[in-house]
Each structure stands twice: as C-alpha cells, then as structure tokens.
Design an enzyme around this catalytic site. Sequence first.
Site, PDB file in Angstrom:
ATOM      1  N   ASP A  14      21.440 -31.262  11.956  1.00 58.32           N
ATOM      2  CA  ASP A  14      21.397 -32.016  10.807  1.00 58.32           C
ATOM      3  C   ASP A  14      21.385 -31.292   9.540  1.00 58.32           C
ATOM      4  OD1 ASP A  14      20.661 -34.320  12.377  1.00 58.32           O
ATOM      5  OD2 ASP A  14      18.617 -33.925  12.632  1.00 58.32           O
TER       6      ASP A  14
ATOM      7  N   TYR B 177      17.200 -24.138  21.556  1.00 58.98           N
ATOM      8  CA  TYR B 177      16.920 -23.988  19.873  1.00 58.98           C
ATOM      9  C   TYR B 177      15.696 -23.026  19.913  1.00 58.98           C
ATOM     10  CZ  TYR B 177      19.996 -28.020  18.427  1.00 58.98           C
ATOM     11  OH  TYR B 177      20.862 -28.803  18.194  1.00 58.98           O
TER      12      TYR B 177
END
Length: 262
Positions: free
Chosen positions: A59, A118
């Site tokens: 994002d 992540y």
Amino acid sequence: MKTNILLTISYDGTDFCGWQRQDKSAGGKAVRTVQGEVEDAIYRMLRQPVKLYGSGRTDSGVHAAGQAANFFSPIASIPSEGYVRALNGLLPHDIRIMEARQMPEDFNARFSATSRSYRYFIQTEQVPFASEMRYVWYVPRRPDLAVLNEMCAVLHGETDCATFAAAGDQSLSTMRYIEKACFYCEAQNPNRLVFEIEANAFLWKMIRSLVGTLISCEQKGKDAAFFADILKSCDRKRALLTAPPTGLFLWKISFDGTRRHI
C-alpha cells in the site's frame, strides 16, 4: 524467443501510491506507483511494453527490501545481470533492482510464491533521527517483549484473520497460514523493536492492524487470552489501533516452501 526474468526489487514506498499501477486513479491521471515506474523503465530499455507480475501488493507508504516480480523479455540475448545495471540507470533513486534471474517459462512471481515475509520496525524510548522517521513507528515507551510474543503465539498455523482485514478487502477467503510471528530487538540497536511475520499471503492492511492491536493490547495490560478472543471474534470492530505504514517492509518472497491456499 521470450525469456522469463525475475527481479528482486527494493524501494522506499514513502512517495508512491503503492505497488500496483493505477493509470486512472486521480481524476483520470496516472499516479506514481512502483509497478508503473519499473514497467516504464523496462519499456525504455527494451523499446517494447511489458507486463510486470508482482508477488504481492504493498500500500501507499509501505516499503520493500525484497519484492519479487517477473516479466517476459522479448530479447533473449540479454544476460540476467544486464537488467540490474540497465534498469538501475533508468529508475529513480527510491527504486533499486537488487537481482535479476532467468526463470522457467511457467514461473509466476505471484502464483509460484510459497510464502511472504514482512518486517515492521518500531523505535522505542529514544527519539529516532529525522532521517529514520520514514522507516519506523515511534513508540515513546518500552513494550514488554515477553507479553507481545505470548500474544503472537496465538497466530501460528491455519488462522482466520478476518478481524484484521481492512474494510473493502476483496479476498475470497480470510483464512491464512501463518508460519511465523514474533517480536525481537535488533542486535545493534536495543531500542529498535522488530515484528516479523511470514505467511502464505495477507489480507489488505492486515499486518498494520495486527501490529497496532498487539501494541495496544500490551499497553492496556491485556494478555494472550484477551488477544485470542479478539482474533477469534472475526469482527473488524474488535481490532484496535492500525499502525502507520512507515515501519512496514515487504522483506522476502520465498518460492521453495510448501504451497498453501491463497
């Protein structure tokens, strides 16, 4: 004959509207995205348009140390390492190609991936330098690492993550297989807390919601049972704070593990 080229891409996501190309997002005008910049650089290199297939979307404001994306090059004579030098000479400084490899024809960076990792970086107590503010979430206290990891243990394995999916997530299923989830301190910086998570895939804004909720639960003196109740509720309204995008990095894409559902 076309060759299938896999790129490992690092980028500073601060000034991008995410990974995915959005040619008609802002009043009919293109917005700046990582995919768009890399595709445009490949076009300038090869003089032919290509489609870049990313392993996942990040994002706005989210970074990457090891995003993976493949494309089919119409020029088979170019060695893989030639793409690294050429594309880095054409790309802006907030995107770097770290590696290029030739892959089998049926390889796809999204569908061949077996897991995605992540890392979320949190600066605690000591105020970070101004140059670090784009890459951390500043929490002006010292969270209890043991409590955080007790809560993380609840996440391991096949997990319904509906509680942490942002409104508008279009996934067909909210089930995810979480291989790893833990907090630890950086060896060289005891004030830098890292949340690392590896799963087959993630829901929209899931990691930021997870990090914010875990930190909020610990701050409120809650335990693993309380967090487990939030998770099992599958109720988005039960999630607490959503952490900012600044500290989140897509760290690594793996292709050699067990293939789970999406």
